[in-house]
Design a protein around this motif. Structure first.
Motif, short mmCIF file in Angstrom:
data_model
loop_
_atom_site.label_atom_id
_atom_site.label_comp_id
_atom_site.label_asym_id
_atom_site.label_seq_id
_atom_site.Cartn_x
_atom_site.Cartn_y
_atom_site.Cartn_z
N MET A 165 48.68 29.99 42.07
CA MET A 165 47.96 31.50 42.13
C MET A 165 46.94 31.47 40.99
SD MET A 165 49.52 35.31 41.98
CE MET A 165 50.14 35.32 43.60
N ILE A 166 45.46 31.78 41.38
CA ILE A 166 44.67 31.89 40.23
C ILE A 166 44.06 33.42 40.70
CG2 ILE A 166 42.42 31.05 39.61
CD1 ILE A 166 42.97 28.48 41.07
N SER A 167 44.32 34.23 39.43
CA SER A 167 44.06 35.62 39.44
C SER A 167 42.83 36.10 38.70
CB SER A 167 45.16 36.35 39.02
OG SER A 167 45.17 37.80 39.01
N SER A 168 41.91 36.71 39.43
CA SER A 168 40.79 37.18 38.34
C SER A 168 40.46 38.57 38.83
CB SER A 168 39.63 36.07 38.53
OG SER A 168 38.33 36.73 37.61
N PRO A 169 41.18 39.59 38.46
CA PRO A 169 41.03 40.97 39.00
C PRO A 169 39.99 41.54 38.40
CG PRO A 169 42.90 41.06 37.43
CD PRO A 169 42.42 39.54 37.77
N SER A 170 39.22 42.63 38.79
CA SER A 170 38.10 43.51 38.29
C SER A 170 38.74 44.05 36.92
CB SER A 170 37.40 44.28 39.55
OG SER A 170 38.56 45.12 39.90
N GLY A 171 37.58 44.51 36.31
CA GLY A 171 37.92 45.09 35.39
C GLY A 171 38.48 44.06 33.76
N LEU A 172 38.43 43.07 34.15
CA LEU A 172 38.79 42.00 33.08
C LEU A 172 37.74 40.79 33.08
CD1 LEU A 172 42.72 41.45 33.47
CD2 LEU A 172 41.60 42.99 31.74
#
Length: 785
Positions: A165-172
């Protein structure tokens, strides 16, 4: 393939104002007092030092010195922990294990002292053994946590299935999801092709997607993304995504609710910054600790962020050794050794192994007996790097090429590719590099040596090789500081008397000529040295040097721009001395573009810039009577603190004032002074990228490839930096005559790292105009510096 282990248990508990070390071992039980031999600031500085190395500054801090610092740290920690009766028990237990043909596993229990969990115990060094414990399979170190429930060992039929799982949410800070996946796939492709490993990459990083994926048979959960410690809730969190792409801060307890019910899942690998960190009151508040506490047999979590090179080695070697049947303790030791020999940095201690007991999580029914073929791995890395270069993605290609070069320097054209795409790459010259210091013994005779070229040896070699121009002395085999021999004397006329003296006088002639050439060479070197110290502007403007450093001259036309910056024929050294900037023209950043209240008296900023094929150099002097460091936990917002920043992007002159930012081509670079950083400062870069359908400057992150040095002055601070072109979207260095969009800004912090005043070189600069490059100022990359 594993030898059995005897266990040496060490429990740390509080005792009055200090701590007590209690050992339970094959050699018996014992206890001794423990005092942490470091202040918190020392620990913070150490973790920065062993974290991802800066590309350029690695030459400023020699590898031997870095390793020595790690050894000194580990030895002090080892002296404190393995002291008194505990030290004797450790020696006795090592002897008993050897007599039984077994290894000795050090199991560290920190449940009672969560404030000591942030200590990087993985660098523990034993002076008697003269080695780091975790770099040997004979003495692995694990952090032991008592679980609520302990599942049995799982029998694995190859392949080992890894849920990624590779996570890149907005706001970070934006994480290049495709790039991370490409790096992981490229480095493990040989294991996948041979049927030993299977990667299952989920489409979205949400809890719902994870729950459905865990219904299938998977053995490992591999997370890549942001992790941090929530100080208010006092627990570690991973940054997953919500359905709308925003951040979902998932605690270890919440994540464990899903993972503990996955039937075959035995291991989590958390490649997230601060994934192993705990709070001050709950030993299970860290993500990794919480997962083990809830029943996951093993977790590997990172104490700090990890570089691309280290991640490549870790991912391949870890899964390689696991599928070969090594127990997880031995596999971690083998991985650390592979990382230690792969690079001169000390990231091998970044990973923390958390266990719930002595049983191994996996048992392979058909484990491999031989190692993977390295040629297959080199091929997959090379192929992936070529694909990245074809897509102008040098950031993805460079770590893969560097790893191939580290293992097999003569593989295909990998060395030539690195020289072309890596910022500040050292070019081999005559089979050596400029960083080598060995001197070749000259054995050539005067007749065998070709006549030297005057321009090459007089102007180029002394400046690149000797003393003050570079700050170091590097003698290379082809760097002989000679000048052309003097012209032959005019022929003797028939009426001129012949010289007297016989054979001895004739033999003296060549010797005198050699001495004269040596004297001339010394004079030339001294002249260059004095020229650099006293007249640096003259050295910087020598046409041959400018041509070598900056390429051929561009068009005869000189466009009208706000500023002109010259090419650095001799690159400034980013070392905090600032001597290299004395003759460079100075500009100001004096327009007050933000200040709710009157700016503090005397606040001002001056800056200088040079350019080179390796990158952009910037020097700034700020008068600020109340200076402060930036907030290290929020690099994308360093502009709120006392910092120097600048916008940079391609030539904006053809744009309309209504045109927006250019995706991946416009950048906001921030240079701030940072407590605990060895150079006194660091850089962060906020890129232009899509966010909710609009291209805007989004939150970036710290960029170790940018070299920064700073110092405090009597009335403010001074800093200098080298920003590689690749860090601001340019895979190919710009040419002489190029025009860039460019603003320079000075920030003055108020309280709590909040912006009080901002000065700029551009009176139009504002938060709105920052998004319209046509309103930026422009700079011409001119010839001479």
């Amino acid at each position: 393939m594993d030898r059995d282990y005897l266990d040496f248990d060490i429990a740390l508990t509080r005792r009055g104002d200090g701590y007590l070390t209690t050992a339970s071992s094959p050699g018996g039980d014992g206890a001794t007092d423990f005092t942490l031999p470091f202040a918190p600031t020392d620990l913070a500085a150490f973790m920065i030092a062993v974290g991802p190395p800066r590309v350029a500054s690695r030459r400023l801090v020699p590898a031997a010195a870095r390793v020595l610092d790690v050894k000194d740290y580990g030895a002090r920690l080892g002296d404190a922990l393995l002291a008194g009766p505990v030290a004797q028990l450790f020696q006795d237990s090592l002897r008993l294990a050897a007599e039984q043909g077994r290894n000795l596993r050090v199991q560290l229990r920190l449940e009672a002292v969560p404030e000591l969990d942030s200590v990087p115990w993985e660098y523990l060094y034993d002076r008697r053994l003269e080695r780091f414990l975790t770099l040997s399979q004979q003495t692995p170190l694990v952090r032991l946590i008592d679980p609520v429930d302990r599942p049995p060992t799982i029998a694995v039929e190859p392949p080992l299935r890894v849920l990624v799982m590779i996570s890149s949410p907005s706001g970070l800070p934006t994480l290049a999801v495709d790039r991370e996946e490409q790096l992981l796939r490229a480095t493990t492709k040989d294991l996948v092709d041979t049927g030993q490993l299977e990667l299952v990459v989920v489409e979205k990083a949400t809890l719902g997607v994870l729950q459905r994926a865990l219904l299938e048979r998977v053995h490992v959960f591999h997370f890549i993304g942001h992790g941090s410690f929530d100080r208010q809730a006092q627990e570690g969190v991973l940054a997953l995504e919500k359905e709308d792409g925003s951040v979902d801060r998932v605690s270890g307890r919440r994540l464990g609710t899903l993972l503990r019910d996955a039937e075959h899942l035995q291991l989590a690998v958390l490649n997230a910054c601060e994934g192993a960190r705990t709070g001050q009151g709950d030993a299970f508040s860290g993500v990794g600790q919480a997962l083990v506490r809830q029943g996951l047999p093993a977790v590997v979590a990172m104490q700090t962020e990890i570089s691309d090179r280290a991640a490549l080695v870790f991912s391949h070697e870890f899964y390689d050794f696991l599928t070969r049947g090594l127990g997880i303790d031995a596999a971690m030791c083998a991985v650390r050794k592979a990382m230690a020999v792969s690079d001169e940095a000390a990231e091998w201690g970044t990973a923390v192994l958390l266990r719930s007991g002595a049983e191994q999580p996996f048992r392979f029914s058909a484990a491999r007996q031989t190692a993977a073929d390295p040629a297959q791995r080199w091929g997959s890395l090379y192929e992936a790097a070529q694909g990245a270069l074809a897509s102008a993605d040098s950031g993805t290609a460079i770590p893969m090429l560097e790893q191939i070069a580290a293992e097999k320097p003569d593989y295909a054209d990998v060395t030539a590719l690195l020289e072309r795409v890596r910022p500040g790459a050292t070019r081999p010259v005559g089979g050596a590099t400029e960083s080598e210091t060995e001197t070749e013994t000259e054995t050539e005779t005067e007749t065998e040596r070709p006549a030297p070229d005057v321009t090459d040896h007089v102007l180029t070699e002394p400046i690149r090789v000797v003393g003050p121009a570079t700050g170091e002395t590097h003698t290379r085999p082809d760097a002989r500081p000679e000048v052309a021999p003097p012209p032959p004397p005019p022929p003797v006329s028939r009426t001129t008397a012949a010289p007297t003296g016989g054979p001895r006088s004739r033999r003296r002639g060549p010797r005198v000529a050699t001495m004269l050439r040596a004297v001339v060479a010394v004079v030339v070197i001294l002249a260059v040295w004095l020229g650099w110290r006293v007249f640096p502007s003259l050295i910087q403007k020598l046409p041959p040097l400018v041509d070598v450093a900056c390429g051929s001259p561009g068009s005869d036309q000189t466009p009208a721009t706000t500023f002109r910056i010259g090419c650095a024929a001799v690159e400034p050294k980013i070392d905090g001395s600032f001597e290299d900037w004395r003759s460079v023209p100075t500009q100001t950043a004096s327009a007050v573009i933000f200040s709710p209240r009157a700016p503090q008296p005397g606040l001002s900023g001056r800056w200088q810039a040079l350019w080179h094929k390796n990158g952009l150099y910037l020097h700034a002097t700020v008068v600020d009577r109340t200076t402060d460091t930036v907030d290290g936990l929020a690099p994308s917002a360093w502009w709120n603190g006392d910092a120097v920043s600048f916008e940079i992007g391609p030539d904006p002159r053809s744009l309309s004032v209504k045109d927006g930012l250019r995706n991946g081509r416009d950048f906001h670079v921030i240079l701030g002074r940072l407590t605990g950083d060895s150079s006194g400062a660091a850089a962060a870069i906020n890129p232009a990228a899509p966010q909710k359908g609009v291209i805007r400057i989004i939150a970036g992150q710290r960029r170790p490839a940018v070299t920064v040095a700073a110092r405090s002055t009597g009335d403010g601070y001074e800093l200098e930096a080298l920003v590689p072109w690749s860090e601001v979207g340019m895979t190919i260095a710009p040419q002489r005559g190029a025009v860039l969009g460019f603003n320079v800004n000075i920030s003055d912090a108020g309280t709590n790292h909040q912006l009080a005043t901002m000065l700029s070189s551009n009176p139009q600069r504002s938060s709105t105009n920052q998004n319209h490059p046509a309103t930026w100022q422009t700079v011409l990359l001119a010839d001479a510096g």
